[in-house]
Design an enzyme around this catalytic site. Structure first.
Site, PDB file in Angstrom:
ATOM      1  N   ASN A  82     -34.114 -17.753 -99.825  1.00 54.22           N
ATOM      2  CA  ASN A  82     -34.406 -16.585 -98.992  1.00 54.22           C
ATOM      3  C   ASN A  82     -35.894 -16.484 -98.664  1.00 54.22           C
ATOM      4  O   ASN A  82     -36.270 -16.230 -97.520  1.00 54.22           O
ATOM      5  CB  ASN A  82     -33.965 -15.309 -99.715  1.00 54.22           C
ATOM      6  CG  ASN A  82     -32.477 -15.072 -99.566  1.00 54.22           C
ATOM      7  OD1 ASN A  82     -31.855 -15.541 -98.617  1.00 54.22           O
ATOM      8  ND2 ASN A  82     -31.907 -14.339-100.505  1.00 54.22           N
ATOM      9  N   ASP A 128     -36.332 -28.801-100.542  1.00 55.44           N
ATOM     10  CA  ASP A 128     -35.409 -28.179-101.495  1.00 55.44           C
ATOM     11  C   ASP A 128     -34.566 -29.283-102.127  1.00 55.44           C
ATOM     12  O   ASP A 128     -34.312 -30.302-101.478  1.00 55.44           O
ATOM     13  CB  ASP A 128     -34.500 -27.164-100.781  1.00 55.44           C
ATOM     14  CG  ASP A 128     -33.929 -26.111-101.735  1.00 55.44           C
ATOM     15  OD1 ASP A 128     -34.332 -24.942-101.647  1.00 55.44           O
ATOM     16  OD2 ASP A 128     -33.071 -26.469-102.571  1.00 55.44           O
ATOM     17  N   ARG A 186     -33.990 -13.496-120.227  1.00 55.62           N
ATOM     18  CA  ARG A 186     -35.313 -13.823-119.683  1.00 55.62           C
ATOM     19  C   ARG A 186     -35.756 -15.205-120.165  1.00 55.62           C
ATOM     20  O   ARG A 186     -36.405 -15.948-119.449  1.00 55.62           O
ATOM     21  CB  ARG A 186     -36.337 -12.785-120.148  1.00 55.62           C
ATOM     22  CG  ARG A 186     -36.365 -11.575-119.261  1.00 55.62           C
ATOM     23  CD  ARG A 186     -37.458 -10.608-119.705  1.00 55.62           C
ATOM     24  NE  ARG A 186     -37.222  -9.306-119.108  1.00 55.62           N
ATOM     25  CZ  ARG A 186     -37.568  -8.979-117.874  1.00 55.62           C
ATOM     26  NH1 ARG A 186     -38.194  -9.841-117.109  1.00 55.62           N
ATOM     27  NH2 ARG A 186     -37.294  -7.788-117.390  1.00 55.62           N
ATOM     28  N   ASN A 240     -40.716 -16.509-110.240  1.00 48.20           N
ATOM     29  CA  ASN A 240     -40.845 -15.670-111.443  1.00 48.20           C
ATOM     30  C   ASN A 240     -40.355 -16.389-112.695  1.00 48.20           C
ATOM     31  O   ASN A 240     -39.536 -17.297-112.584  1.00 48.20           O
ATOM     32  CB  ASN A 240     -40.023 -14.386-111.244  1.00 48.20           C
ATOM     33  CG  ASN A 240     -40.796 -13.376-110.435  1.00 48.20           C
ATOM     34  OD1 ASN A 240     -41.980 -13.166-110.673  1.00 48.20           O
ATOM     35  ND2 ASN A 240     -40.134 -12.742-109.473  1.00 48.20           N
ATOM     36  N   HIS A 287     -47.298  -9.298-113.187  1.00 52.99           N
ATOM     37  CA  HIS A 287     -46.257  -8.934-112.223  1.00 52.99           C
ATOM     38  C   HIS A 287     -45.030  -8.523-113.023  1.00 52.99           C
ATOM     39  O   HIS A 287     -44.304  -9.345-113.530  1.00 52.99           O
ATOM     40  CB  HIS A 287     -45.941 -10.131-111.335  1.00 52.99           C
ATOM     41  CG  HIS A 287     -44.969  -9.813-110.248  1.00 52.99           C
ATOM     42  ND1 HIS A 287     -45.065  -8.682-109.481  1.00 52.99           N
ATOM     43  CD2 HIS A 287     -43.889 -10.482-109.796  1.00 52.99           C
ATOM     44  CE1 HIS A 287     -44.074  -8.681-108.598  1.00 52.99           C
ATOM     45  NE2 HIS A 287     -43.344  -9.759-108.779  1.00 52.99           N
TER      46      HIS A 287
HETATM   47  N1  APR Z   1     -36.716 -28.078-106.618  1.00 51.72           N
HETATM   48  C1  APR Z   1     -36.719 -27.527-105.401  1.00 51.72           C
HETATM   49  N2  APR Z   1     -35.999 -26.466-105.071  1.00 51.72           N
HETATM   50  C2  APR Z   1     -35.234 -25.925-106.015  1.00 51.72           C
HETATM   51  C3  APR Z   1     -35.161 -26.442-107.329  1.00 51.72           C
HETATM   52  C4  APR Z   1     -35.962 -27.588-107.613  1.00 51.72           C
HETATM   53  N3  APR Z   1     -35.943 -28.152-108.809  1.00 51.72           N
HETATM   54  N4  APR Z   1     -34.317 -25.695-108.041  1.00 51.72           N
HETATM   55  C5  APR Z   1     -33.846 -24.742-107.232  1.00 51.72           C
HETATM   56  N5  APR Z   1     -34.397 -24.874-105.999  1.00 51.72           N
HETATM   57  C6  APR Z   1     -34.172 -24.082-104.798  1.00 51.72           C
HETATM   58  C7  APR Z   1     -32.735 -23.633-104.638  1.00 51.72           C
HETATM   59  O1  APR Z   1     -31.928 -24.700-104.150  1.00 51.72           O
HETATM   60  C8  APR Z   1     -32.875 -22.478-103.661  1.00 51.72           C
HETATM   61  O2  APR Z   1     -32.719 -22.908-102.322  1.00 51.72           O
HETATM   62  O3  APR Z   1     -34.906 -22.868-104.853  1.00 51.72           O
HETATM   63  C9  APR Z   1     -34.316 -21.993-103.880  1.00 51.72           C
HETATM   64  C10 APR Z   1     -34.409 -20.563-104.411  1.00 51.72           C
HETATM   65  O4  APR Z   1     -33.942 -19.724-103.413  1.00 51.72           O
HETATM   66  P1  APR Z   1     -33.257 -18.291-103.679  1.00 51.72           P
HETATM   67  O5  APR Z   1     -32.282 -18.437-104.788  1.00 51.72           O
HETATM   68  O6  APR Z   1     -32.796 -17.789-102.355  1.00 51.72           O
HETATM   69  O7  APR Z   1     -34.439 -17.409-104.261  1.00 51.72           O
HETATM   70  P2  APR Z   1     -35.579 -16.585-103.467  1.00 51.72           P
HETATM   71  O8  APR Z   1     -35.069 -15.231-103.166  1.00 51.72           O
HETATM   72  O9  APR Z   1     -36.114 -17.425-102.354  1.00 51.72           O
HETATM   73  O10 APR Z   1     -36.656 -16.437-104.635  1.00 51.72           O
HETATM   74  C11 APR Z   1     -37.228 -17.557-105.260  1.00 51.72           C
HETATM   75  O11 APR Z   1     -39.125 -16.304-106.036  1.00 51.72           O
HETATM   76  O12 APR Z   1     -39.459 -14.001-106.185  1.00 51.72           O
HETATM   77  C12 APR Z   1     -39.129 -15.147-106.867  1.00 51.72           C
HETATM   78  O13 APR Z   1     -37.709 -14.312-108.608  1.00 51.72           O
HETATM   79  C13 APR Z   1     -37.728 -15.042-107.409  1.00 51.72           C
HETATM   80  O14 APR Z   1     -37.985 -16.941-108.808  1.00 51.72           O
HETATM   81  C14 APR Z   1     -37.401 -16.481-107.606  1.00 51.72           C
HETATM   82  C15 APR Z   1     -38.102 -17.183-106.439  1.00 51.72           C
END
Ligand code: APR
Length: 317
Positions: free
Chosen positions: A12, A33, A88, A120, A175
């Site tokens: 997102n 990703d 956590r 986070n 944070h």
């Molecule tokens: N390498 C690259 N991308 C990854 C990996 C990795 N090893 N592991 C997971 N991902 C990708 C997922 O495939 C996903 O597309 O990270 C993305 C995370 O996206 P969302 O789940 O939509 O999370 P988002 O709302 O973007 O937030 C991401 O930011 O604010 C913080 O707490 C939140 O830690 C979270 C991060």
């Protein structure tokens, strides 16, 4: 030459940043990703709006770190959000593993980049990226303060019936729910909040409620969304920091940075006001704190150090 911005994580936040970068014409974008389809799909979808939105940029999706080569800025939002039933500690371990991979990719392909971490638990994840990538601390920062401050500014503006960007206010510390709203330094059109309380424009109780709502700002959004967490303002906040670096604008922004004696702490990433310009973090500003603020800041730092210790035990280092 066009700037190159690499986004690690096409979720997102990553997707929203890619879209905003295109609309703001900030530079070419590489979205990385582990889920290649998501990265490529979002990149293609955004690129298809270029004729309508009038941008001439390369927007590329990938799951190959070589594609982030020589990026000017790398913004990290890869990882997992906490799901029901997940502790956590579980989150910490999973995201620390992701940060290790990301740091390795940055070290290998974009060692001169300005790196902004969003994942986070923020203050620990940004420390992890800095440590594992070996990049200098002035080039690796965490995004939290800009987001938390923006929430504080909105709530104050709503209570005072003014436009939010007339409100100057910042949040320090970790944070999380121990963040410190530096309300003593907050002002509206140059008039301090204390003055506005004295003038009867807002009550002390209202201000206290706003501070509490700000500390709970992320959770309020999560509760409404039901699935996922805030992403529009986190994306805008990280891009404000990226812009300050790319334009060498010397903007004063609260960011999670590695302290080296400032505020009485060393080797800890925590939110404080800094100046961002072409050299990354160019100054760490030590604002004066009264005893109450100092105490809150110390509690906030204590919490980060405690989590860091826990993480070290769990991760066995
Ligand atoms: N390498 C690259 N991308 C990854 C990996 C990795 N090893 N592991 C997971 N991902 C990708 C997922 O495939 C996903 O597309 O990270 C993305 C995370 O996206 P969302 O789940 O939509 O999370 P988002 O709302 O973007 O937030 C991401 O930011 O604010 C913080 O707490 C939140 O830690 C979270 C991060």
């Amino acid at each position: 030459m066009k700037n190159k911005i690499a986004l690690i994580g096409a979720g997102n936040i990553g997707g929203t940043m890619a879209h905003l970068i295109a609309l703001k014409k900030m530079g070419d974008v590489v979205i990385f990703d582990v889920n290649e389809g998501v990265a490529k799909g979002k990149a293609l979808d955004i690129a298809q709006s270029s004729a309508i939105e009038h941008f001439d940029l390369s927007i590329k999706g990938t799951s190959n770190y070589a594609d982030i080569k020589d990026a000017d800025v790398v913004i990290v939002s890869a990882g997992f959000a906490r799901k029901p039933g997940m502790s956590r500690d579980d989150l910490l371990v999973k995201n620390a593993g992701v940060m290790k991979e990301v740091a390795e990719g940055i070290r290998q392909y974009a060692p001169n980049a300005f790196v902004i971490v969003i994942t986070n638990p923020l203050d620990l994840m940004v420390a992890e990226v800095q440590e594992k990538s070996g990049l200098p601390a002035n080039k690796v920062v965490g995004m939290a303060g800009v987001l938390d401050s923006s929430r504080l500014r909105l709530f104050l503006a709503e209570a005072l019936n003014v436009v939010p960007d007339e409100v100057n206010a910042f949040v320090l510390g970790g944070h999380g729910d121990t963040m410190v709203s530096m309300i003593r330094y907050a002002s509206v059109g140059g008039v301090s909040i204390q003055e506005l309380i004295d003038m009867g424009r807002i009550t002390k109780e209202q201000v206290d409620q706003i501070i509490a709502r700000t500390a709970d700002g992320g959770a309020e959004v999560v509760k409404l969304l039901q699935t996922g967490s805030a992403f529009f303002t986190p994306a805008s906040s990280a891009l404000l920091m990226a812009e300050a670096y790319l334009r060498d604008s010397k903007r004063v922004l609260p960011c999670s940075v590695k302290l080296n004696g400032e505020y009485g702490y060393k080797d800890i990433y925590v939110g404080v006001p800094v100046v961002i310009g072409k050299n990354g973090v160019e100054q760490i500003i030590e604002v004066h704190m009264n005893n109450e603020e100092k105490e809150k800041f110390q509690i906030s730092c204590g919490k980060i150090l405690e989590m860091k210790k826990q993480a070290a035990q769990i991760l066995g280092k």
